[in-house]
Design a protein around this motif. Structure first.
Motif, PDB file in Angstrom:
ATOM      1  N   MET A 117      34.090  50.655  47.207  1.00 18.65           N
ATOM      2  CA  MET A 117      34.868  49.460  47.420  1.00 18.65           C
ATOM      3  C   MET A 117      35.890  49.346  46.288  1.00 18.65           C
ATOM      4  O   MET A 117      35.531  49.367  45.120  1.00 18.65           O
ATOM      5  N   ARG A 118      37.132  49.238  46.661  1.00 21.01           N
ATOM      6  CA  ARG A 118      38.207  49.035  45.695  1.00 21.01           C
ATOM      7  C   ARG A 118      38.445  47.532  45.544  1.00 21.01           C
ATOM      8  O   ARG A 118      38.512  46.811  46.530  1.00 21.01           O
ATOM      9  N   VAL A 119      38.557  47.062  44.308  1.00 19.88           N
ATOM     10  CA  VAL A 119      38.806  45.648  44.060  1.00 19.88           C
ATOM     11  C   VAL A 119      40.050  45.511  43.189  1.00 19.88           C
ATOM     12  O   VAL A 119      40.134  46.095  42.112  1.00 19.88           O
ATOM     13  N   ASP A 120      41.035  44.752  43.685  1.00 22.15           N
ATOM     14  CA  ASP A 120      42.236  44.441  42.917  1.00 22.15           C
ATOM     15  C   ASP A 120      42.083  43.026  42.374  1.00 22.15           C
ATOM     16  O   ASP A 120      41.697  42.114  43.114  1.00 22.15           O
ATOM     17  N   VAL A 121      42.407  42.845  41.085  1.00 20.59           N
ATOM     18  CA  VAL A 121      42.254  41.538  40.452  1.00 20.59           C
ATOM     19  C   VAL A 121      43.619  41.086  39.940  1.00 20.59           C
ATOM     20  O   VAL A 121      44.292  41.810  39.211  1.00 20.59           O
ATOM     21  N   MET A 122      43.985  39.863  40.332  1.00 15.83           N
ATOM     22  CA  MET A 122      45.280  39.299  39.976  1.00 15.83           C
ATOM     23  C   MET A 122      45.093  37.886  39.432  1.00 15.83           C
ATOM     24  O   MET A 122      44.064  37.252  39.653  1.00 15.83           O
ATOM     25  N   THR A 123      46.142  37.387  38.783  1.00 12.41           N
ATOM     26  CA  THR A 123      46.173  35.976  38.419  1.00 12.41           C
ATOM     27  C   THR A 123      46.577  35.203  39.670  1.00 12.41           C
ATOM     28  O   THR A 123      47.127  35.781  40.610  1.00 12.41           O
ATOM     29  N   PRO A 124      46.346  33.899  39.714  1.00  9.63           N
ATOM     30  CA  PRO A 124      46.760  33.123  40.889  1.00  9.63           C
ATOM     31  C   PRO A 124      48.267  33.191  41.170  1.00  9.63           C
ATOM     32  O   PRO A 124      48.688  33.030  42.305  1.00  9.63           O
ATOM     33  N   ASP A 125      49.065  33.489  40.123  1.00 10.37           N
ATOM     34  CA  ASP A 125      50.504  33.610  40.358  1.00 10.37           C
ATOM     35  C   ASP A 125      50.951  35.048  40.619  1.00 10.37           C
ATOM     36  O   ASP A 125      52.135  35.358  40.591  1.00 10.37           O
ATOM     37  N   GLY A 126      49.987  35.946  40.893  1.00 10.30           N
ATOM     38  CA  GLY A 126      50.311  37.293  41.357  1.00 10.30           C
ATOM     39  C   GLY A 126      50.488  38.363  40.303  1.00 10.30           C
ATOM     40  O   GLY A 126      50.885  39.487  40.625  1.00 10.30           O
ATOM     41  N   LYS A 127      50.172  38.093  39.044  1.00 11.58           N
ATOM     42  CA  LYS A 127      50.279  39.115  37.997  1.00 11.58           C
ATOM     43  C   LYS A 127      48.997  39.934  37.960  1.00 11.58           C
ATOM     44  O   LYS A 127      47.906  39.407  38.151  1.00 11.58           O
ATOM     45  N   THR A 128      49.142  41.224  37.690  1.00 11.07           N
ATOM     46  CA  THR A 128      47.975  42.084  37.554  1.00 11.07           C
ATOM     47  C   THR A 128      47.153  41.621  36.358  1.00 11.07           C
ATOM     48  O   THR A 128      47.702  41.346  35.291  1.00 11.07           O
ATOM     49  N   MET A 129      45.845  41.525  36.529  1.00 15.66           N
ATOM     50  CA  MET A 129      44.974  41.042  35.463  1.00 15.66           C
ATOM     51  C   MET A 129      44.962  42.033  34.313  1.00 15.66           C
ATOM     52  O   MET A 129      44.840  43.244  34.516  1.00 15.66           O
ATOM     53  N   SER A 130      45.092  41.496  33.109  1.00 18.95           N
ATOM     54  CA  SER A 130      45.057  42.297  31.888  1.00 18.95           C
ATOM     55  C   SER A 130      44.563  41.410  30.756  1.00 18.95           C
ATOM     56  O   SER A 130      44.365  40.203  30.935  1.00 18.95           O
ATOM     57  N   ALA A 131      44.397  41.988  29.576  1.00 16.97           N
ATOM     58  CA  ALA A 131      43.956  41.217  28.416  1.00 16.97           C
ATOM     59  C   ALA A 131      44.934  40.096  28.095  1.00 16.97           C
ATOM     60  O   ALA A 131      44.534  39.033  27.620  1.00 16.97           O
ATOM     61  N   PRO A 175      41.888  31.955  32.969  1.00 21.34           N
ATOM     62  CA  PRO A 175      41.435  30.668  33.496  1.00 21.34           C
ATOM     63  C   PRO A 175      41.060  30.725  34.979  1.00 21.34           C
ATOM     64  O   PRO A 175      40.243  29.948  35.442  1.00 21.34           O
ATOM     65  N   ALA A 176      41.658  31.669  35.705  1.00 24.01           N
ATOM     66  CA  ALA A 176      41.373  31.816  37.138  1.00 24.01           C
ATOM     67  C   ALA A 176      41.755  33.231  37.548  1.00 24.01           C
ATOM     68  O   ALA A 176      42.507  33.912  36.854  1.00 24.01           O
ATOM     69  N   PHE A 177      41.220  33.668  38.684  1.00 19.01           N
ATOM     70  CA  PHE A 177      41.617  34.973  39.207  1.00 19.01           C
ATOM     71  C   PHE A 177      41.480  35.005  40.721  1.00 19.01           C
ATOM     72  O   PHE A 177      40.767  34.199  41.317  1.00 19.01           O
ATOM     73  N   ILE A 178      42.193  35.938  41.303  1.00 16.69           N
ATOM     74  CA  ILE A 178      42.067  36.245  42.723  1.00 16.69           C
ATOM     75  C   ILE A 178      41.709  37.719  42.802  1.00 16.69           C
ATOM     76  O   ILE A 178      42.378  38.562  42.197  1.00 16.69           O
ATOM     77  N   ALA A 179      40.628  38.029  43.510  1.00 16.16           N
ATOM     78  CA  ALA A 179      40.181  39.412  43.659  1.00 16.16           C
ATOM     79  C   ALA A 179      40.123  39.757  45.138  1.00 16.16           C
ATOM     80  O   ALA A 179      39.610  38.980  45.946  1.00 16.16           O
ATOM     81  N   THR A 180      40.673  40.920  45.456  1.00 19.88           N
ATOM     82  CA  THR A 180      40.687  41.379  46.843  1.00 19.88           C
ATOM     83  C   THR A 180      39.969  42.711  46.928  1.00 19.88           C
ATOM     84  O   THR A 180      40.282  43.643  46.188  1.00 19.88           O
ATOM     85  N   ALA A 181      38.997  42.787  47.833  1.00 22.57           N
ATOM     86  CA  ALA A 181      38.236  44.008  48.054  1.00 22.57           C
ATOM     87  C   ALA A 181      38.481  44.486  49.475  1.00 22.57           C
ATOM     88  O   ALA A 181      38.486  43.678  50.418  1.00 22.57           O
ATOM     89  N   VAL A 182      38.678  45.788  49.607  1.00 18.64           N
ATOM     90  CA  VAL A 182      38.898  46.386  50.917  1.00 18.64           C
ATOM     91  C   VAL A 182      37.717  47.290  51.243  1.00 18.64           C
ATOM     92  O   VAL A 182      37.395  48.199  50.485  1.00 18.64           O
ATOM     93  N   ASP A 183      37.076  46.999  52.369  1.00 16.61           N
ATOM     94  CA  ASP A 183      36.003  47.843  52.883  1.00 16.61           C
ATOM     95  C   ASP A 183      36.588  48.592  54.081  1.00 16.61           C
ATOM     96  O   ASP A 183      36.588  48.088  55.210  1.00 16.61           O
ATOM     97  N   ALA A 184      37.137  49.764  53.804  1.00 17.86           N
ATOM     98  CA  ALA A 184      37.828  50.526  54.841  1.00 17.86           C
ATOM     99  C   ALA A 184      36.893  50.929  55.975  1.00 17.86           C
ATOM    100  O   ALA A 184      37.290  50.920  57.147  1.00 17.86           O
ATOM    101  N   ALA A 185      35.645  51.243  55.641  1.00 16.14           N
ATOM    102  CA  ALA A 185      34.693  51.652  56.682  1.00 16.14           C
ATOM    103  C   ALA A 185      34.416  50.514  57.659  1.00 16.14           C
ATOM    104  O   ALA A 185      34.283  50.739  58.864  1.00 16.14           O
ATOM    105  N   ALA A 186      34.351  49.295  57.152  1.00 21.19           N
ATOM    106  CA  ALA A 186      34.090  48.132  58.013  1.00 21.19           C
ATOM    107  C   ALA A 186      35.374  47.576  58.616  1.00 21.19           C
ATOM    108  O   ALA A 186      35.328  46.790  59.562  1.00 21.19           O
ATOM    109  N   GLY A 187      36.524  47.970  58.042  1.00 22.17           N
ATOM    110  CA  GLY A 187      37.804  47.443  58.521  1.00 22.17           C
ATOM    111  C   GLY A 187      38.018  45.993  58.142  1.00 22.17           C
ATOM    112  O   GLY A 187      38.672  45.239  58.861  1.00 22.17           O
ATOM    113  N   VAL A 188      37.475  45.591  56.961  1.00 19.42           N
ATOM    114  CA  VAL A 188      37.523  44.189  56.534  1.00 19.42           C
ATOM    115  C   VAL A 188      38.047  44.096  55.101  1.00 19.42           C
ATOM    116  O   VAL A 188      37.672  44.888  54.237  1.00 19.42           O
ATOM    117  N   GLU A 189      38.893  43.109  54.884  1.00 24.54           N
ATOM    118  CA  GLU A 189      39.385  42.790  53.550  1.00 24.54           C
ATOM    119  C   GLU A 189      38.855  41.413  53.175  1.00 24.54           C
ATOM    120  O   GLU A 189      38.917  40.479  53.979  1.00 24.54           O
TER     121      GLU A 189
END
Length: 196
Positions: A1-15, A30-44
């Motif tokens: 499972m690949r997980v992308d983590v961003m700030t709520p305003d769309g910046k890539t998460m970093s230190a 203070p907050a984050f948005i994380a998106t995981a893609v399960d390609a086998a299940a076809g679900v994000e």
């Protein structure tokens, strides 16, 4: 499972995105948005979480599942497993300084994590369990406790595994670190007595 983590305003998460002080040596996003893609299940799955000081951890504020393929697993779409996404995202949202000299850079816990999944390098874990290493030990306890608590994982189990110590010792060290002024603003509700 690949997980992308961003700030709520769309910046890539970093230190640099970890701006909120927590404990005595950590900063978190203070907050984050994380998106995981399960390609086998076809679900994000996309989750959003915000740090709540009153709870001492991140709190999920939204979970969205969507089909990304014509053939998708309907059960997977209906039943999400956000905890695995949170556990993957949190180390990217927690930052610390390895050197306390002025102007030293911040690094994320994810950058420290080794290929074998260890958060703390083996040499550091071996060093902090030795007698006379109290401040260094409490700093490592704070890193590990903070990482687990913010992800809503059992800190005692993580600390015991990372430092190769009994869970009873890990629990004792958590209490002593807290009594010494560490772990301020970080609270765990998982697998712990009320005092830790």
């Amino acid at each position: 499972m690949r997980v992308d983590v961003m700030t709520p305003d769309g910046k890539t998460m970093s230190a640099e995105q970890a701006t909120q002080p927590v404990g005595s040596a950590l900063r978190i996003a203070p907050a984050f948005i994380a998106t995981a893609v399960d390609a086998a299940a076809g679900v994000e799955t996309t989750i959003e979480a915000h740090y709540r000081a009153t709870r001492g951890r991140y709190v999920l504020t939204s979970i969205t599942n969507r089909a990304i393929a014509d053939e998708f697993n309907e059960d997977r779409l209906k039943h999400t497993a956000p905890q695995a996404i949170v556990q993957t995202a949190i180390p990217r949202c927690v930052a610390l300084q390895l050197d306390d000299s002025p102007g030293s850079s911040w690094t994320t816990v994810a950058d420290l994590t080794s290929n074998d999944g260890q958060i703390i390098p083996r040499w550091m874990a071996q060093a902090v369990v030795k007698r006379g290493m109290k401040d260094e030990r409490w700093a490592v306890i704070e890193i590990l406790y903070g990482t687990a608590a913010l992800a809503d994982l059992p800190p005692v189990k993580l600390i015991a595994a990372e430092l190769d110590i009994p869970e009873r010792t890990a629990s004792d060290w958590i209490q002593k670190a807290r009594a010494a002024g560490w772990l301020v603003g970080i609270t765990s509700n998982v697998g712990r007595p009320a005092s830790t």
